[in-house]
Design an enzyme around this catalytic site. Structure first.
Site, PDB file in Angstrom:
ATOM      1  CG  HIS A 114      -1.815   1.139   1.337  1.00  0.00           C
ATOM      2  ND1 HIS A 114      -2.978   1.217   0.599  1.00  0.00           N
ATOM      3  CD2 HIS A 114      -1.747   2.295   2.054  1.00  0.00           C
ATOM      4  CE1 HIS A 114      -3.584   2.360   0.855  1.00  0.00           C
ATOM      5  NE2 HIS A 114      -2.865   3.034   1.728  1.00  0.00           N
ATOM      6  CG  ASP A 147     -12.211  -9.392   8.446  1.00  0.00           C
ATOM      7  OD1 ASP A 147     -11.430  -8.491   8.837  1.00  0.00           O
ATOM      8  OD2 ASP A 147     -12.954 -10.024   9.210  1.00  0.00           O
TER       9      ASP A 147
HETATM   10  C1  GRF Z   1       1.343   0.753  -6.093  1.00  0.00           C
HETATM   11  O1  GRF Z   1       1.415   2.104  -5.710  1.00  0.00           O
HETATM   12  C2  GRF Z   1       0.910  -0.095  -4.932  1.00  0.00           C
HETATM   13  O2  GRF Z   1       1.357   0.386  -3.709  1.00  0.00           O
HETATM   14  C3  GRF Z   1      -0.589  -0.006  -5.007  1.00  0.00           C
HETATM   15  O3  GRF Z   1      -0.871  -0.009  -6.371  1.00  0.00           O
HETATM   16  C4  GRF Z   1       0.227   0.515  -7.100  1.00  0.00           C
HETATM   17  C5  GRF Z   1       0.612  -0.510  -8.119  1.00  0.00           C
HETATM   18  O4  GRF Z   1       1.594  -0.020  -8.994  1.00  0.00           O
HETATM   19  N1  GRF Z   1      -1.198  -1.088  -4.280  1.00  0.00           N
HETATM   20  P1  GRF Z   1       2.248  -0.999 -10.055  1.00  0.00           P
HETATM   21  O5  GRF Z   1       1.125  -1.561 -10.913  1.00  0.00           O
HETATM   22  O6  GRF Z   1       2.982  -2.070  -9.307  1.00  0.00           O
HETATM   23  O7  GRF Z   1       3.161  -0.114 -10.849  1.00  0.00           O
END
Ligand code: GRF
Length: 220
Positions: A114, A147
């Site tokens: 995240h 969850d």
């Molecule tokens: C990233 O910023 C990740 O933290 C979030 O979605 C984005 C995905 O980027 N969950 P990518 O497709 O890996 O370039």
């Protein structure tokens, strides 16, 4: 690093796939004791699918629009992952909520990254939210899926500063640079079976290598 057995990863991605690429690269360089057995996307146009194909990795597109119920979609994904012998499910920009049936199929074996320091700024568009809030630091968090939305136990975080002239794009790029370091690192911890979880507390057993960057806990 001892055994030759590689951890079997399935990567789920809906977007461009830069995190997927960092994992592909580190697998190819032999840095990770892991292999990507399958890349799954719900989005036929995901750049991640192209990156996987280019690396010779099996791909499956399961479009959530083809399913009436979330659980039916999840069951289709679960079946595909099980068929591939998946040991760790790695969400990398996968834009679908994971249902209870999915969690039961892979207990404590689904992780996510995240682009904020949880529990601050869960949800979407979080780089802009951190800017709007006036935060001076942000970063990224690798966590178990539970969850809730972005509520699972935290495995690792990396911190970046926020500058007054940052845009959403410049902050996102600074955070992504750290994502590409800590996500592969966490996968390696799984491969080395060094991760234990007890409620919200995730512990990393001490290992031989020191690859720590901005990670907390440090790697020793
Ligand atoms: C990233 O910023 C990740 O933290 C979030 O979605 C984005 C995905 O980027 N969950 P990518 O497709 O890996 O370039």
């Amino acid at each position: 690093m001892g055994s030759n057995k590689k951890l079997r990863l399935a990567i789920l991605a809906s977007g461009g796939g830069t995190n997927l690429q960092s994992i592909i690269d580190q697998c190819q360089q032999g840095i990770l004791d892991a292999e990507i057995v399958l890349v799954v996307s719900n989005n036929p146009n995901a750049g991640a699918l192209g990156r996987a194909k280019k690396a010779g990795i099996a791909t499956t597109c399961i479009n959530h629009r083809d399913f009436d119920q979330r659980e039916d979609f999840d069951n289709a994904v679960i079946a595909t992952l099980q068929e591939a012998g998946t040991e760790l499910v790695v969400l990398a920009g996968f834009m679908r909520i994971i249902s209870a049936v999915f969690l039961q199929a892979f207990p404590q074996r689904i992780i996510n990254i995240h682009p904020a320091l949880l529990p601050s700024f869960p949800g979407l568009h979080v780089q802009q939210k951190a800017l709007d809030y006036g935060a001076k630091f942000s970063g990224c968090t690798v966590h178990f899926i539970d969850d809730g939305v972005d509520t699972g136990a935290i495995i690792a975080q990396a911190v970046v500063p926020i500058f007054s002239d940052d845009s959403e794009a410049t902050l996102a790029a600074r955070i992504l640079e750290q994502e590409h370091k800590i996500y592969p690192q966490v996968i390696q911890w799984f491969a080395e079976e060094r991760i234990t979880i007890n409620g919200r507390q995730v512990a990393i057993e001490a290992g031989k290598q020191d690859k720590s960057t901005l990670t907390n806990p440090p790697v020793i």
